[in-house]
Design a protein around this motif. Structure first.
Motif, PDB file in Angstrom:
ATOM      1  N   THR A 253       0.834  -1.204   0.000  1.00  0.00           N
ATOM      2  CA  THR A 253       0.000   0.000   0.000  1.00  0.00           C
ATOM      3  C   THR A 253       0.872   1.258   0.000  1.00  0.00           C
ATOM      4  O   THR A 253       0.517   2.257  -0.619  1.00  0.00           O
ATOM      5  CB  THR A 253      -0.941   0.032   1.208  1.00  0.00           C
ATOM      6  OG1 THR A 253      -0.172  -0.162   2.388  1.00  0.00           O
ATOM      7  CG2 THR A 253      -1.994  -1.054   1.127  1.00  0.00           C
ATOM      8  N   ALA A 256       1.850   1.853  -3.482  1.00  0.00           N
ATOM      9  CA  ALA A 256       0.710   2.455  -4.193  1.00  0.00           C
ATOM     10  C   ALA A 256       0.636   3.943  -3.880  1.00  0.00           C
ATOM     11  O   ALA A 256       0.464   4.775  -4.772  1.00  0.00           O
ATOM     12  CB  ALA A 256      -0.589   1.762  -3.787  1.00  0.00           C
ATOM     13  N   SER A 260       0.597   7.043  -6.330  1.00  0.00           N
ATOM     14  CA  SER A 260      -0.681   7.733  -6.423  1.00  0.00           C
ATOM     15  C   SER A 260      -0.546   9.238  -6.167  1.00  0.00           C
ATOM     16  O   SER A 260      -1.241  10.037  -6.783  1.00  0.00           O
ATOM     17  CB  SER A 260      -1.639   7.092  -5.422  1.00  0.00           C
ATOM     18  OG  SER A 260      -2.862   7.720  -5.449  1.00  0.00           O
ATOM     19  N   ASN A 353      -2.316   0.902 -11.636  1.00  0.00           N
ATOM     20  CA  ASN A 353      -1.250   0.559 -10.698  1.00  0.00           C
ATOM     21  C   ASN A 353      -1.783   0.537  -9.264  1.00  0.00           C
ATOM     22  O   ASN A 353      -1.530  -0.378  -8.498  1.00  0.00           O
ATOM     23  CB  ASN A 353      -0.117   1.592 -10.881  1.00  0.00           C
ATOM     24  CG  ASN A 353       0.699   1.846  -9.630  1.00  0.00           C
ATOM     25  OD1 ASN A 353       0.172   2.256  -8.598  1.00  0.00           O
ATOM     26  ND2 ASN A 353       1.995   1.629  -9.721  1.00  0.00           N
ATOM     27  N   ASN A 354      -2.589   1.559  -8.938  1.00  0.00           N
ATOM     28  CA  ASN A 354      -3.173   1.616  -7.599  1.00  0.00           C
ATOM     29  C   ASN A 354      -4.055   0.425  -7.303  1.00  0.00           C
ATOM     30  O   ASN A 354      -3.956  -0.192  -6.251  1.00  0.00           O
ATOM     31  CB  ASN A 354      -4.036   2.876  -7.478  1.00  0.00           C
ATOM     32  CG  ASN A 354      -3.239   4.019  -6.930  1.00  0.00           C
ATOM     33  OD1 ASN A 354      -2.299   3.807  -6.188  1.00  0.00           O
ATOM     34  ND2 ASN A 354      -3.592   5.224  -7.307  1.00  0.00           N
ATOM     35  N   PHE A 357      -1.889  -2.742  -6.909  1.00  0.00           N
ATOM     36  CA  PHE A 357      -1.120  -2.824  -5.662  1.00  0.00           C
ATOM     37  C   PHE A 357      -2.031  -3.076  -4.460  1.00  0.00           C
ATOM     38  O   PHE A 357      -1.750  -3.912  -3.604  1.00  0.00           O
ATOM     39  CB  PHE A 357      -0.311  -1.543  -5.430  1.00  0.00           C
ATOM     40  CG  PHE A 357       1.085  -1.633  -5.960  1.00  0.00           C
ATOM     41  CD1 PHE A 357       2.085  -2.213  -5.201  1.00  0.00           C
ATOM     42  CD2 PHE A 357       1.403  -1.168  -7.223  1.00  0.00           C
ATOM     43  CE1 PHE A 357       3.374  -2.316  -5.693  1.00  0.00           C
ATOM     44  CE2 PHE A 357       2.684  -1.275  -7.727  1.00  0.00           C
ATOM     45  CZ  PHE A 357       3.671  -1.854  -6.963  1.00  0.00           C
TER      46      PHE A 357
END
Lengths: 664, 158
Positions: A253, A256, A260, A353-354, A357
């Motif tokens: 996270t 991410a 992000s 991607n977020n 992940f």
């Protein structure tokens, strides 16, 4: 010493609680004196926790076995170095270490920004000190490292020999530094929400803290994997054990989050999501401690179970509910400044991607808590092991790696067809060719071919990026290539450091794919002079030796290795018996080359050592996992290094802040 | 921030132009969820104790189990040359013979209990594919009970 420690811990708690309340009121009532007083109190917390740490260190070094923690985690025979590292070797000590690190980080943050952001900083301080208070409550009332025994043992129990290893000494504190580090961006996030200044300011201000936390977390995970590989003697480096998962979830996270935030900085989007990501990362770090300390889940990491699990669960619930309530309160301020334009753009790649992940973290979470949940729901406890995780995470990781190659080359907003052709056609064709070559050379596993082609593709796109950037720089300045490359990285450390990290991940992926798909395993019992063949290797058992050293009885087999008939050298796998604890310990012999590791375990012996049993693994490409890991750390350092451009941005935020202050 | 959206460009609370992203994201999330659910089905093992396994009798044969329980240290036999480890797990008078074809875990003889994963065969012998060794916990054991508790990684897995 115990009394000094007790007092220091109690004072720390009092000061931290005061600092948290005072800074909060200071922000609320606009009283700069209270903010100042709270800030000073938080520095005093650092002083007090430092005294507690020194007191415990002194107790360990002076073998004060009247203190339970000292008696349980050290003894007179332990080398000085390991005696000192027992400071974080046990539960209470590691919590103290954690609290001390947090007070150190808090003190640095509050010093850095003692004169800036009068709206934000008191709330940051208040959050940091609230978290610090939580740890100090646990330390004072549930896991006190200074708890005394009713009797004085003659000697302590010492540290498990498995842990008397330099890699293992550094593994826990680096992980803690990572976990604690994420408290800083979390505190800024809470302050941003509470003060209503929900722009990208909190993200820019904490970028370096986030990266430092991420650096330590990555390093901690790598050290743990490396230790498992070299010391545990089962031939692997990652077992999807709950405790490994506990460190991996916040890493996922956190990664991410690192990606992000770029969308928010560039396009003013995903504001809510970024708050949620940092909230998740922070709570998962706490959850990791809960998981390992509460005993709800079985693990090879046989931690002591105690009540602190309840404390952690309650605190996690509080943090989650509190943050979500704040988010709800600010909902209207958190609208995106922009909307997504095209499916093929950097924004949507980041978005994907977020999802990937967080999805990966969620899958790890599911597998880790499945025994508990299934017992609650169906009444029977069902567990999943490495096969589950490999099956779920394999495809997810593959998507991650592909994205890593594609996303950095996509433009913001919208990618044109020409852009795609220019950037991806050559790498795509070359990696298809590479895949074809691999197949022709005899690689039969479909997934291995796919995975290797993908890593090749990503490596190519990254190298092309470097090449293009350098070429442009040469054109601009006429510098020689080396100098141009240096200037290029220098001018945008964040971007090119990021690419270095990506390159590291690619190499790690190569190592993981190679050692997962092509591991060879063999075992044999050999009489003296006999040999066994594994892959291209021939291992000949030459002699067995058994001799005592100061604290153990060594049993060692000397094995000569030939590769395709060529003499390579000797390895000596051992199995040693620690006399004090009568605990056997396997010492693996590993011969590493760029192509593969030969991993030899002495499984046993009979007939006074005239016969030995060897277990042998060939782990292809493993060394690239470690090299890639080192490159990842290096890249993070590049991205972390102070960047004049970034300093200018920060200065601008600061001046805007001041202007804002004067206008009011 | 301030562009105005006409009602006809909206579907529920979302703009039409954003719909494809919601659908795309939804599909990916769904795919991950399916992947998780599907993998659970193939890899889960029931986690029970020795007595619970014995109570199942012949029903237990052929399925994957994860069994926890203490090791009868007297029964441990390790034939290094054949890499065969045999021991009994015991619990309240119930016994489970276990066989494991691999290197004996270093900490087996120091364990309070072990967790074995594998299948049970027709003759009632448990074929373990992995052994996880649990060591005495310092808060449970008395200080003089011997072994110190490893605060981190202890046993060998798989």
């Amino acid at each position: 010493m115990a009394n000094v420690g007790h007092v220091a811990l109690l004072l720390s708690l009092g000061l931290a609680a005061y600092a948290s309340v005072a800074t909060f009121l200071g922000a609320k009532q606009k009283l700069p004196e209270l903010w100042k007083s709270g800030r000073h109190a938080s520095w005093a917390v650092l002083a007090m926790t430092s005294i507690a740490v020194v007191a415990l260190g002194y107790a360990l070094l002076s073998h004060d076995f009247s203190i339970r923690y000292v008696a349980e985690h050290s003894n007179r025979d332990m080398p000085l170095f390991y005696t000192l590292t027992a400071l974080w070797g046990g539960q209470a000590g590691s919590l103290l270490f954690w609290a001390w690190l947090l007070s150190l980080f808090s003190a640095i943050v509050l010093w850095q920004h003692r004169n800036d952001y009068p709206e934000l900083m008191p709330l940051v301080a208040s959050t940091l000190m609230a978290v610090e208070s939580f740890f100090l409550i646990v330390l004072n009332f549930e896991a006190n490292p200074f708890q005394q025994l009713s009797f004085l043992p003659a000697d302590g129990q010492g540290l498990n020999p498995l842990l008397q290893n330099p890699g293992m000494v550094m593994h826990p504190p680096t992980l803690y530094a990572g976990f604690v580090g994420f408290t800083v961006p979390f505190a800024f996030a809470i302050a941003a929400l509470a003060s209503g200044r929900v722009g990208a300011g909190w993200i820019r201000l904490t970028r370096r803290w986030t990266l430092i936390a991420w650096l330590f977390l990555s390093l901690g995970i790598l050290l743990g994997a490396n230790w498992a590989y070299n010391e545990l003697g089962w031939g692997g480096y990652w077992a999807w054990d709950p405790v490994e998962n506990a460190s991996f979830m916040p890493w996922l996270t956190g990664t991410a989050f690192l990606h992000s935030v770029m969308i928010q900085e560039h396009r003013g989007m995903l504001k809510v999501w970024n708050f949620i990501l940092i909230l998740l990362t922070f709570t998962l770090a706490l959850f990791g401690t809960f998981l390992t300390r509460s005993g709800v889940i079985d693990s090879v990491h046989a931690f002591a179970t105690s009540n602190i699990g309840t404390y952690f669960l309650a605190f996690i619930a509080l943090v989650l509910l509190g943050t979500l309530a704040l988010l709800y309160e600010r909902w209207d301020d958190l609208k995106s400044d922009n909307t997504l334009d095209s499916m093929v753009s950097r924004e949507s790649a980041f978005l994907l991607n977020n999802i990937v992940f967080v999805g990966a973290a969620f899958a790890v979470f599911c597998g880790t808590v499945y025994p508990v949940v299934s017992e609650l729901v169906t009444g029977s406890k069902i567990v999943v092991g490495p096969p589950f995780f490999n099956r779920v995470e394999g495809p997810i990781f593959l998507v991650m790696v592909i994205l890593m190659g594609v996303a950095p080359l996509l433009p913001w907003r919208r990618a044109s067809r020409e852009h795609l052709m220019r950037n991806f056609l050559v790498p795509l064709i070359l990696s298809l060719v590479a895949g074809l070559l691999l197949t022709l050379l005899g690689t039969r596993e479909v997934w291995a071919v796919v995975a290797f082609s993908v890593t090749f593709f990503v490596a190519l796109t990254i190298l092309i990026e470097y090449y293009r950037g350098t070429r442009a720089q040469i054109k601009r300045s006429g510098d020689n290539p080396v100098r141009a490359l240096y200037t290029l990285v220098q001018k945008n450390r964040r971007r090119y450091g990021g690419y270095v990290i990506h390159l590291g991940v690619v190499l790690m992926a190569v190592g993981i794919v190679g050692s997962t798909f092509y591991r060879v395993e063999s075992e044999a019992t050999l009489a003296q002079g006999e040999s066994m063949s594994v892959g291209n290797y021939l291992l000949q058992f030459d002699q067995f030796a058994s001799y005592p050293t100061q604290n153990m009885q060594v049993h060692a087999a000397t094995v000569t290795i030939y590769e395709n008939g060529r003499y390579l050298g000797q390895v000596v796998p051992e199995k040693n018996l620690y006399i004090a604890s009568s605990q056997p310990m396997t010492e693996v012999a590993i011969r590493t080359t760029a192509k593969e590791d030969l991993y030899v375990i002495l499984a046993g012996w009979s007939n006074k050592g005239n016969n030995v049993t060897l277990k042998v693994f060939i782990n292809p490409l493993v060394v690239w996992l470690w090299i890639g890991g080192a490159i990842l750390i290096l890249g993070t350092l590049v991205a972390l290094w102070p960047d004049p451009r970034e300093e200018r941005v920060l200065a601008r935020i600061r001046s805007r802040e001041l202007a804002w202050e004067t206008v009011r | 921030m301030g562009e105005i959206v006409k009602p006809q460009d909206r579907i529920g609370p979302f703009r039409k132009s954003q719909l494809k992203f919601l659908v795309g994201g939804g599909i990916i999330i769904l795919a991950i969820l399916l992947l998780i659910a599907n993998s659970f089905r193939g890899t889960g093992a029931y986690y029970i104790t020795v007595s619970e396994l014995n109570a199942k009798g012949a029903d237990a044969i052929g399925r994957s189990w994860r069994i926890s329980g203490p090791v009868d240290k007297e029964s441990v036999q390790y034939d290094a040359s054949a890499l065969t480890l045999k021991f009994d797990m015991t619990e309240d008078g119930h016994r489970l013979p276990v066989v494991y074809h691999d290197v004996m875990p270093d900490l087996l003889m120091k364990s309070t209990s072990v967790i074995v994963e594998g299948r049970i065969d027709q003759s009632g012998v448990f074929e373990a594919s992995s052994i996880l060794v649990k060591c005495p916990s310092k808060y449970e054991s008395q200080l003089d009970a011997g072994q110190e508790v490893p605060p981190d990684h202890t046993g060998s897995a798989s």
